[in-house]
Motif scaffolding. Sequence first.
Motif, mmCIF file in Angstrom:
data_model
loop_
_atom_site.group_PDB
_atom_site.id
_atom_site.type_symbol
_atom_site.label_atom_id
_atom_site.label_comp_id
_atom_site.label_asym_id
_atom_site.label_seq_id
_atom_site.Cartn_x
_atom_site.Cartn_y
_atom_site.Cartn_z
ATOM 1 N N SER A 64 16.458 12.561 7.001
ATOM 2 C CA SER A 64 16.568 13.788 7.783
ATOM 3 C C SER A 64 16.481 13.489 9.269
ATOM 4 O O SER A 64 16.025 12.418 9.678
ATOM 5 C CB SER A 64 15.454 14.759 7.389
ATOM 6 O OG SER A 64 14.191 14.237 7.778
ATOM 7 N N THR A 65 16.886 14.437 10.075
ATOM 8 C CA THR A 65 16.789 14.279 11.520
ATOM 9 C C THR A 65 15.339 14.437 11.961
ATOM 10 O O THR A 65 14.506 14.986 11.240
ATOM 11 C CB THR A 65 17.654 15.334 12.241
ATOM 12 O OG1 THR A 65 17.226 16.641 11.841
ATOM 13 C CG2 THR A 65 19.119 15.167 11.883
ATOM 14 N N SER A 66 15.045 13.952 13.172
ATOM 15 C CA SER A 66 13.666 14.009 13.682
ATOM 16 C C SER A 66 13.358 15.333 14.366
ATOM 17 O O SER A 66 12.196 15.678 14.575
ATOM 18 C CB SER A 66 13.426 12.858 14.664
ATOM 19 O OG SER A 66 13.566 11.616 14.020
ATOM 20 N N SER A 67 14.400 16.082 14.748
ATOM 21 C CA SER A 67 14.180 17.377 15.401
ATOM 22 C C SER A 67 15.373 18.275 15.147
ATOM 23 O O SER A 67 16.447 17.815 14.748
ATOM 24 C CB SER A 67 13.973 17.188 16.912
ATOM 25 O OG SER A 67 15.181 16.783 17.534
ATOM 26 N N LEU A 68 15.203 19.560 15.394
ATOM 27 C CA LEU A 68 16.281 20.521 15.177
ATOM 28 C C LEU A 68 17.456 20.284 16.115
ATOM 29 O O LEU A 68 18.584 20.673 15.825
ATOM 30 C CB LEU A 68 15.747 21.950 15.352
ATOM 31 C CG LEU A 68 14.727 22.428 14.305
ATOM 32 C CD1 LEU A 68 14.195 23.803 14.685
ATOM 33 C CD2 LEU A 68 15.364 22.455 12.924
ATOM 34 N N ALA A 69 17.194 19.644 17.232
ATOM 35 C CA ALA A 69 18.247 19.429 18.226
ATOM 36 C C ALA A 69 19.147 18.246 17.879
ATOM 37 O O ALA A 69 20.205 18.074 18.474
ATOM 38 C CB ALA A 69 17.622 19.211 19.597
ATOM 39 N N ASP A 70 18.715 17.423 16.938
ATOM 40 C CA ASP A 70 19.482 16.213 16.609
ATOM 41 C C ASP A 70 20.518 16.481 15.527
ATOM 42 O O ASP A 70 20.313 17.299 14.636
ATOM 43 C CB ASP A 70 18.546 15.105 16.126
ATOM 44 C CG ASP A 70 17.737 14.501 17.249
ATOM 45 O OD1 ASP A 70 18.147 14.633 18.412
ATOM 46 O OD2 ASP A 70 16.676 13.913 16.958
ATOM 47 N N SER A 71 21.597 15.744 15.616
ATOM 48 C CA SER A 71 22.606 15.772 14.561
ATOM 49 C C SER A 71 22.657 14.449 13.821
ATOM 50 O O SER A 71 23.413 14.289 12.872
ATOM 51 C CB SER A 71 23.987 16.071 15.159
ATOM 52 O OG SER A 71 24.345 15.079 16.109
ATOM 53 N N GLU A 72 21.848 13.485 14.262
ATOM 54 C CA GLU A 72 21.782 12.169 13.635
ATOM 55 C C GLU A 72 20.332 11.846 13.296
ATOM 56 O O GLU A 72 19.416 12.216 14.035
ATOM 57 C CB GLU A 72 22.347 11.084 14.561
ATOM 58 C CG GLU A 72 23.815 11.235 14.896
ATOM 59 C CD GLU A 72 24.703 11.020 13.694
ATOM 60 O OE1 GLU A 72 24.261 10.342 12.750
ATOM 61 O OE2 GLU A 72 25.840 11.524 13.695
ATOM 62 N N PRO A 73 20.087 11.130 12.196
ATOM 63 C CA PRO A 73 18.709 10.785 11.790
ATOM 64 C C PRO A 73 18.174 9.567 12.527
ATOM 65 O O PRO A 73 17.982 8.504 11.956
ATOM 66 C CB PRO A 73 18.853 10.519 10.291
ATOM 67 C CG PRO A 73 20.242 9.978 10.149
ATOM 68 C CD PRO A 73 21.069 10.721 11.163
ATOM 69 N N TRP A 74 17.931 9.735 13.823
ATOM 70 C CA TRP A 74 17.438 8.607 14.611
ATOM 71 C C TRP A 74 16.064 8.161 14.129
ATOM 72 O O TRP A 74 15.171 8.981 13.906
ATOM 73 C CB TRP A 74 17.364 8.995 16.088
ATOM 74 C CG TRP A 74 18.663 9.442 16.664
ATOM 75 C CD1 TRP A 74 18.990 10.683 17.113
ATOM 76 C CD2 TRP A 74 19.829 8.640 16.842
ATOM 77 N NE1 TRP A 74 20.271 10.718 17.559
ATOM 78 C CE2 TRP A 74 20.823 9.476 17.408
ATOM 79 C CE3 TRP A 74 20.142 7.307 16.587
ATOM 80 C CZ2 TRP A 74 22.093 9.015 17.713
ATOM 81 C CZ3 TRP A 74 21.416 6.851 16.891
ATOM 82 C CH2 TRP A 74 22.372 7.691 17.449
ATOM 83 N N ILE A 75 15.886 6.855 14.038
ATOM 84 C CA ILE A 75 14.608 6.307 13.593
ATOM 85 C C ILE A 75 13.686 6.059 14.779
ATOM 86 O O ILE A 75 12.477 6.250 14.699
ATOM 87 C CB ILE A 75 14.830 5.005 12.799
ATOM 88 C CG1 ILE A 75 15.654 5.300 11.539
ATOM 89 C CG2 ILE A 75 13.498 4.364 12.411
ATOM 90 C CD1 ILE A 75 16.119 4.055 10.801
ATOM 91 N N TYR A 76 14.252 5.642 15.900
ATOM 92 C CA TYR A 76 13.424 5.281 17.056
ATOM 93 C C TYR A 76 12.594 6.463 17.552
ATOM 94 O O TYR A 76 11.524 6.292 18.143
ATOM 95 C CB TYR A 76 14.293 4.731 18.187
ATOM 96 C CG TYR A 76 15.068 5.764 18.976
ATOM 97 C CD1 TYR A 76 14.578 6.277 20.168
ATOM 98 C CD2 TYR A 76 16.302 6.229 18.526
ATOM 99 C CE1 TYR A 76 15.287 7.211 20.897
ATOM 100 C CE2 TYR A 76 17.018 7.159 19.237
ATOM 101 C CZ TYR A 76 16.514 7.655 20.427
ATOM 102 O OH TYR A 76 17.223 8.593 21.137
#
Length: 447
Positions: free
Chosen positions: A280-292
């Motif tokens: 899943s994404t890290s925040s509602l604003a993201d469209s990519e599941p960034w790990i960093y």
Amino acid sequence: HIVLYHRIIAMYTSATSIRAMACPRQRSSMRGEESSMRAQVAPLHQPRLSRTPVVIRSSKKVQASAQPASKGASASSASSAPKSTPKISAEEARELYRDMFLGREFEEMCAQMYYRGKMFGFVHLYSGQEAVSTGVIKACLKKHDFVSSTYRDHVHAISKGVSSKKVMAELFGKKTGVCRGQGGSMHMFDKEHGLLGGYAFIGEGIPVGVGAAFTSAYTRRVLGEEDHDAVAVNFFGDGTCNVGQFYESLNMASLYKLPVIFVVENNKWAIGMSHARATSTSSLADSEPWIYKKGEAFGMPGVHVDGMDVLKVREVAMEAVARARRGDGPTLIECETYRFRGHSLADPDELRDPKEKEHYASRDPIPRMKEYMLKNGLATEAEIKEIEKDVVAEVEDAVEFADESPKPDMSQLLENVFADPKGFGIGPDGQYRYMQPGFTSGTAAVS
């Protein structure tokens, strides 16, 4: 691995249904916000915000890079940019190139030996990801530093200084191997070089690396050895970032400000499961599941870097290592990279899109580094060919050494199994109990 594979298939089926339940209006609005320009790589104290997962550029003006202009940059701006100046010496550049070329040549030779029946079991190759190992281990670490690896550990071992002969012999299951033939492909370990092992199950090595970092911090802060500056680096893949040990280790490392670096080798696929589908994404604003971005939740810097560019990886890693040595705590680095082969040599690699594979193959870190060296006068074509010739000879010598080495003795069978050398494993006469008459039938005398 078989159990894990079936679990992943089940997850794939479930994820398809769950994804269909997501709000389409929200998803479409997120897609509309995506920018064609890749966001910049910020310093360690300021995690950068990025959207598209393809090309990474650096706001630090990473001049030591053969990275092409991003898709969002115009041709005119790219052509009018000032010529970059080297920020790495010729000797360092050649060392990095040699380490990457050795990693690739070694792994491709492993494929040949595996299909010839010289290796057994699962063998996971590192081809394509060399810039991460070289940029972090070879470029930044000292001999007394620690590395905790994964089942894709051959190149990590070589970058850390372990002899390619000993690594190849281990893969052949020979007595001269780094673990005397008892570890095999997924379990490289070398105390002398601080290699804490490869681990077959994902996430297993992360707490071990954190433990090594705790030892280093304790030695310095409690025992008063101020010159003790060892750091630990944990390598793991994108699939591991969904297991509990990852988060527990981030918490402890941040809580005690341990000298540890978490390096995510995000090659986009966990066996046959796409990272975007499983995480899943890290925040509602993201469209990519960034790990960093997960680092910020634990009070540590999180950095995303182009894992196909050894010099950019080196730059980020140098800052993270320096931060750890100063006592400023851990860093989470997400290296976007790609493996050029299937999950293992038993994987036909039929799930990944051919266009995706072609895209990343065009960003191969080895020819990019070669181009950079030639362009900036760090090496001539002849010098590079000499490096490559030397590496080819080293790998061939490693194969010959492994092939001619003896197999482990039966006497090794119960070594490192029993804590008490005079317990169940070894009898009063000093001989192994399995060698005694009646041992296999259960009638041997046991004191």
